[in-house]
Design a protein around this motif. Structure first.
Motif, PDB file in Angstrom:
ATOM      1  N   UNK A 182     -55.608  73.938  23.483  1.00 54.57           N
ATOM      2  CA  UNK A 182     -54.629  74.036  25.055  1.00 54.57           C
ATOM      3  C   UNK A 182     -53.761  73.346  24.996  1.00 54.57           C
ATOM      4  N   UNK A 183     -52.937  72.349  24.600  1.00 52.33           N
ATOM      5  CA  UNK A 183     -51.634  71.880  24.653  1.00 52.33           C
ATOM      6  C   UNK A 183     -51.508  72.704  24.485  1.00 52.33           C
ATOM      7  N   UNK A 184     -50.502  73.105  22.740  1.00 50.05           N
ATOM      8  CA  UNK A 184     -49.688  74.241  23.186  1.00 50.05           C
ATOM      9  C   UNK A 184     -49.846  74.945  23.358  1.00 50.05           C
ATOM     10  N   UNK A 185     -51.229  75.936  23.788  1.00 54.29           N
ATOM     11  CA  UNK A 185     -51.113  77.227  24.967  1.00 54.29           C
ATOM     12  C   UNK A 185     -49.919  76.432  26.384  1.00 54.29           C
ATOM     13  N   UNK A 186     -50.713  75.335  27.209  1.00 57.93           N
ATOM     14  CA  UNK A 186     -50.022  74.933  28.142  1.00 57.93           C
ATOM     15  C   UNK A 186     -48.892  74.905  27.963  1.00 57.93           C
ATOM     16  N   UNK A 187     -47.731  74.748  26.774  1.00 60.03           N
ATOM     17  CA  UNK A 187     -46.273  74.348  26.642  1.00 60.03           C
ATOM     18  C   UNK A 187     -46.130  75.605  26.717  1.00 60.03           C
ATOM     19  N   UNK A 188     -46.121  76.914  26.046  1.00 57.59           N
ATOM     20  CA  UNK A 188     -45.943  78.105  25.377  1.00 57.59           C
ATOM     21  C   UNK A 188     -46.261  78.861  27.265  1.00 57.59           C
ATOM     22  N   UNK A 189     -47.135  78.810  27.767  1.00 59.29           N
ATOM     23  CA  UNK A 189     -47.453  78.892  29.666  1.00 59.29           C
ATOM     24  C   UNK A 189     -46.497  78.973  30.849  1.00 59.29           C
ATOM     25  N   UNK A 190     -46.246  77.551  30.377  1.00 56.17           N
ATOM     26  CA  UNK A 190     -45.156  77.044  31.466  1.00 56.17           C
ATOM     27  C   UNK A 190     -45.833  76.378  32.752  1.00 56.17           C
ATOM     28  N   UNK A 191     -47.605  77.174  32.898  1.00 52.55           N
ATOM     29  CA  UNK A 191     -48.142  76.950  34.255  1.00 52.55           C
ATOM     30  C   UNK A 191     -48.323  76.064  34.973  1.00 52.55           C
ATOM     31  N   UNK A 192     -48.611  74.541  33.696  1.00 54.27           N
ATOM     32  CA  UNK A 192     -49.349  73.311  34.064  1.00 54.27           C
ATOM     33  C   UNK A 192     -48.006  72.492  34.870  1.00 54.27           C
ATOM     34  N   UNK A 193     -48.361  71.786  35.614  1.00 51.00           N
ATOM     35  CA  UNK A 193     -46.995  70.652  35.623  1.00 51.00           C
ATOM     36  C   UNK A 193     -46.903  69.565  34.845  1.00 51.00           C
ATOM     37  N   UNK A 194     -48.150  68.949  34.051  1.00 44.59           N
ATOM     38  CA  UNK A 194     -48.585  68.592  32.853  1.00 44.59           C
ATOM     39  C   UNK A 194     -48.755  69.287  31.721  1.00 44.59           C
ATOM     40  N   UNK A 195     -48.668  69.361  30.513  1.00 46.89           N
ATOM     41  CA  UNK A 195     -49.565  69.567  29.468  1.00 46.89           C
ATOM     42  C   UNK A 195     -50.079  69.340  28.590  1.00 46.89           C
ATOM     43  N   UNK A 196     -50.285  67.665  29.198  1.00 50.01           N
ATOM     44  CA  UNK A 196     -50.602  66.438  28.659  1.00 50.01           C
ATOM     45  C   UNK A 196     -52.170  66.757  29.289  1.00 50.01           C
ATOM     46  N   UNK A 197     -52.294  67.545  30.252  1.00 48.94           N
ATOM     47  CA  UNK A 197     -53.985  67.817  30.989  1.00 48.94           C
ATOM     48  C   UNK A 197     -54.527  69.088  30.442  1.00 48.94           C
ATOM     49  N   UNK A 198     -53.737  69.924  29.529  1.00 50.50           N
ATOM     50  CA  UNK A 198     -54.674  70.494  29.012  1.00 50.50           C
ATOM     51  C   UNK A 198     -55.445  69.990  27.269  1.00 50.50           C
ATOM     52  N   UNK A 199     -54.045  69.005  27.005  1.00 50.50           N
ATOM     53  CA  UNK A 199     -55.062  68.495  26.046  1.00 50.50           C
ATOM     54  C   UNK A 199     -56.128  67.207  26.318  1.00 50.50           C
ATOM     55  N   UNK A 200     -56.433  66.394  27.200  1.00 51.09           N
ATOM     56  CA  UNK A 200     -57.226  66.360  27.699  1.00 51.09           C
ATOM     57  C   UNK A 200     -58.900  66.838  28.076  1.00 51.09           C
ATOM     58  N   UNK A 201     -58.097  67.980  28.824  1.00 56.97           N
ATOM     59  CA  UNK A 201     -59.416  69.032  29.071  1.00 56.97           C
ATOM     60  C   UNK A 201     -60.294  69.715  27.398  1.00 56.97           C
ATOM     61  N   UNK A 202     -59.193  70.001  27.092  1.00 61.26           N
ATOM     62  CA  UNK A 202     -60.191  69.954  25.677  1.00 61.26           C
ATOM     63  C   UNK A 202     -60.153  68.904  25.288  1.00 61.26           C
ATOM     64  N   UNK A 203     -59.692  68.417  25.287  1.00 59.49           N
ATOM     65  CA  UNK A 203     -60.171  66.490  23.986  1.00 59.49           C
ATOM     66  C   UNK A 203     -62.206  66.376  25.329  1.00 59.49           C
ATOM     67  N   UNK A 204     -62.171  66.616  26.470  1.00 56.27           N
ATOM     68  CA  UNK A 204     -64.026  66.206  26.758  1.00 56.27           C
ATOM     69  C   UNK A 204     -63.744  67.488  26.485  1.00 56.27           C
TER      70      UNK A 204
END
Length: 407
Positions: free
Chosen positions: A297-319
């Protein structure tokens, strides 16, 4: 050529990881039944043996791989070491004398042989002395059919594997019916819905997760939480002293350890630690799944560039499997964790961009390539990069899970 494959875990009776089944497709658009099965298996062997390596996907566990009767007769399984492979005879295979000879030779060479999606036919009894595992579709087979297969298999040294086990109720039923192995995503669902209180150190971790989910972290607040918990402080200092981090001298304070890690690494450290510490009774594969989802999720978020912070995607995937880890409804858990609203919306309502990232990784895990392709197109992601993100996430989660097991 890009390599598209998913892995599905197979567990033993103690819910310990036994193996993975590898599922291959030629692309996100060209899927079964429009692609030749022999071609798919051949490409899987090519990619796994000559490009990626099976260990990248299976982390030293055996790989179940489908083979048609034609590929078995041509001795394709012998291209993979016997220690790494369980040879699955496809349900479409014809029980001919040539196939029996090929199976006999593979067995003599030390390979483990499985019958896939087995429906009993007396002609297959000639193969039973050379079969190690019979896979039964748990949802499609009746109890009477399963009993019949189990009774016949019991005359030989054959173990039963239940496929498509999706809930703990189904797992327990299969266990009672004599199955030895279990394939499906039952482990990623809550086993028993109950309220579980978080231990003090887990509450501290929850606070840290909240603080680290902010776009601008409050270093003083984080230091204060670590200083209240000696166990967490010890783990932080031990991790920060790892050789993977460059430092000029010994670390003497919590603040110095946090500076050494940096914001991005701290977020990963906390998320992994939370998932690992929250419930040690769960299969390691559940932690591995949460970590691979986080990285993907973090990799996709970084590529997509639509989130203010890609770390949010990491935490979402983890939880995303925290309900299974805690055996508690996700809605109840989210009331205990003061996370960003975007994360809660993704996990509870499955709404928003973060939910799309979760949907995508789940399509990959289950080899739902058509759904994955449609979502990639809708999000305008790079089709050629997404498989690499998934494979990298698998490798990263394997490494992290090994580190946790060692500790």
């Amino acid at each position: 050529m890009f390599f598209y494959a998913a892995r599905q875990p197979i567990f033993d009776q103690n819910k310990q990881l036994f193996a993975y089944e590898l599922l291959f497709r030629d692309s996100l658009e060209n899927v079964f039944p429009n692609i030749d099965g022999d071609q798919a298996t051949s490409k899987l062997i090519e990619a796994s043996q000559f490009n990626l390596g099976l260990d990248d996907f299976t982390d030293q566990h055996p790989a179940f791989i489908n083979f048609s009767d034609e590929l078995l007769i041509k001795k394709f399984p012998s291209l993979i070491p016997k220690e790494q492979l369980v040879v699955e005879i496809l349900e479409t295979a014809k029980p001919t004398k040539k196939l029996l000879q090929a199976v006999t030779e593979l067995k003599q060479e030390g390979y483990t042989i499985a019958l896939d999606d087995y429906v009993h036919d007396p002609v297959w009894l000639h193969f039973f002395p050379y079969i190690d595992i019979i896979k039964v579709d748990f949802r499609e087979s009746s109890h009477e059919e399963i009993q019949q297969i189990g009774k016949i298999a019991g005359k030989y040294d054959i173990k039963l594997l239940a496929e498509k086990v999706e809930t703990y109720e189904e797992f327990n039923s299969a266990l009672e019916w004599g199955f030895t192995y279990f394939q499906g995503y039952f482990f990623s669902e809550p086993e028993v819905m109950q309220s579980r209180a978080l231990a003090p150190s887990q509450m501290s971790l929850a606070e840290l997760l909240y603080e680290s989910s902010k776009a601008e972290m409050d270093l003083s607040a984080i230091i204060n939480i670590f200083q209240r918990d000696v166990t967490l402080s010890f783990k932080l200092l031990r991790y920060a002293n790892s050789a993977i981090f460059k430092r000029r001298g010994d670390i003497e304070t919590i603040k110095q350890a946090l500076v050494v890690l940096g914001q991005a690494e701290l977020k990963k450290f906390l998320a992994v630690l939370f998932a690992a510490q929250i419930n040690s009774d769960k299969p390691v594969e559940l932690i591995r799944l949460s970590m691979s989802r986080a990285h993907f999720c973090e990799s996709i978020a970084k590529d997509h560039g639509q989130l203010r912070d890609s770390s949010m995607a990491f935490l979402t995937g983890m939880l995303s499997v925290i309900d299974a880890i805690l055996d508690e409804p996700i809605e109840s858990i989210m009331t205990k964790l003061p996370l960003a609203q975007e994360i809660k919306s993704a996990l509870i309502q499955r709404e928003g961009l973060l939910a799309n990232y979760l949907d995508l990784v789940e399509h990959y895990e289950k080899a739902e390539w058509v759904k994955a392709g449609l979502l990639i197109e809708r999000l305008t992601l790079n089709t050629e990069q997404v498989p690499d993100y998934y494979h990298t996430a698998i490798q990263w989660s394997n490494d992290r899970a090994s580190e946790l097991a060692a500790n």
